[in-house]
Design an enzyme around this catalytic site. Structure first.
Site, mmCIF file in Angstrom:
data_model
loop_
_atom_site.group_PDB
_atom_site.id
_atom_site.type_symbol
_atom_site.label_atom_id
_atom_site.label_comp_id
_atom_site.label_asym_id
_atom_site.label_seq_id
_atom_site.Cartn_x
_atom_site.Cartn_y
_atom_site.Cartn_z
ATOM 1 N N SER A 1 66.395 -13.427 -79.158
ATOM 2 C CA SER A 1 66.751 -12.338 -80.042
ATOM 3 C C SER A 1 67.739 -12.883 -81.129
ATOM 4 C CB SER A 1 67.110 -11.059 -79.515
ATOM 5 O OG SER A 1 67.022 -10.292 -80.517
ATOM 6 N N ASP B 1 56.534 -7.012 -77.753
ATOM 7 C CA ASP B 1 57.971 -7.354 -78.209
ATOM 8 C C ASP B 1 58.155 -6.636 -79.523
ATOM 9 O OD1 ASP B 1 60.205 -8.838 -78.887
ATOM 10 O OD2 ASP B 1 59.323 -10.683 -77.835
ATOM 11 N N HIS C 1 60.449 -7.543 -75.321
ATOM 12 C CA HIS C 1 61.485 -8.196 -75.845
ATOM 13 C C HIS C 1 62.235 -8.952 -75.086
ATOM 14 C CE1 HIS C 1 63.648 -9.259 -79.461
ATOM 15 N NE2 HIS C 1 64.814 -8.663 -78.931
#
Length: 320
Positions: free
Chosen positions: A122, A262, A289
């Site tokens: 991320s 995601d 995610h």
């Protein structure tokens, strides 16, 4: 899952240009850094999420013989917190965390010998891209896990997810955002629905991910300043960020992966595939995610794909 570190500690970190602010970075090592194998340095998300939700990657040591380094970036977890810098967008910049990563690599002497791999998840992927584009000495391979090529594309990805929420949740989010109400129970419940559909699909929510949410809740200095008041409202110092111009400068072989559901949808991954010279892209079906924490064997598949990709450095080294 390997959770007991071989070593841990605090690394002094002097922030560039801030002689009156001395910090320290908390880190953990799993495995033997003296072994003739690249260490895998893990860059957590948030920003401000802490390292715990990525502990499953410590299994790269017993399974593949790759030492693993996890750490808390400054502003969260067991590293130095700087609440006095809340709202200071000039201070909370990508360059600050690149300098901290440089400092960690130098302290642990990871640039020497076999070098190191980077895995950024991320926001950690943003940091990983910025660092890899400088072609740092010792970097062998790069993994971008549910990362994002630009904030504009990330916002589009999140809006796609939002449009797939139940209509009642969408209406609650709309109303609360119009009123700048990010603390009401109704808003939090709608956000929980979003998390369960797109952030982590495992039930119940893994304890290590709850720790990341707790870090973000306990000290919002970094996330609030760099991102904004909500995942749906990016107003911080990352608002106009983009990695796209620097992607062709990444020379390390790169693995890009995301999940079918995601928050980092395919549109935010395509520039990686289009512009990084040596790249492989995988989308995990059924994944969120947090693919590495998802149930149904998905976490195991993620670990296997990452481990096998990182082990390819041996085959490359043997080529004439």
């Amino acid at each position: 899952m390997a959770k007991i570190p071989t070593s841990e500690g605090q690394i002094p970190f002097q922030i560039p240009g801030e002689n009156n602010i001395s910090c320290s970075t908390y880190y953990k090592v799993f495995g033997d850094l003296a072994r003739d194998a690249p260490a895998v340095v893990i860059l957590h998300g948030g920003p401000g999420g802490g390292h715990e939700y990525l502990l499953s990657f410590a299994e790269l040591w017993p399974r593949y013989g790759l030492p693993v380094v996890l750490y808390d970036q400054i502003g969260c977890g067991a590293s130095t917190h700087l609440p006095q810098m809340e709202g200071n967008k000039g201070f909370w910049q990508e360059s600050l965390f690149v300098a901290e990563l440089d400092n960690l690599l130098d302290h642990l002497k990871l640039r020497e010998g076999p070098g190191f791999h980077l895995l950024g998840q991320s926001w950690g992927g943003i940091l990983g891209v910025a660092f890899a584009a400088s072609r740092p000495r010792g970097l062998r391979r790069l993994v971008l896990a549910s990362a994002l090529a630009s904030m504009e594309l990330s916002v589009q990805s999140i809006q796609l997810c939002r449009s797939e929420l139940p209509m009642n949740s969408q209406r609650v989010l709309d109303r609360c955002e119009q009123e700048a109400d990010y603390e009401s129970q109704a808003y939090k419940e709608a956000l929980t629905v979003f998390h369960k559909m797109f952030v982590c699909r495992a039930e119940p929510v893994p304890a290590e991910l709850m720790l990341a949410f707790q870090h973000l809740s306990d000290d919002r200095t970094v996330y609030g300043t760099m991102y904004g008041p909500s995942v749906f409202k990016c107003t911080g110092s990352l608002r106009s960020w983009s990695s796209i111009p620097c992607l062709p400068q990444i020379t390390a072989p790169t693995l890009v992966y995301n999940g079918e559901y995601d928050t980092s949808r395919d549109i935010s991954q395509e520039p990686f595939f289009d512009h990084i010279p040596r790249v492989r892209w995988i989308t995990f079906q059924g994944g969120s995610h947090m693919c590495h924490l998802d149930a149904g064997g998905l976490g195991e598949r993620v670990l296997k794909v990452v481990g096998e990709f990182l082990m390819q450095h041996k085959a490359v080294a043997l080529q004439p």
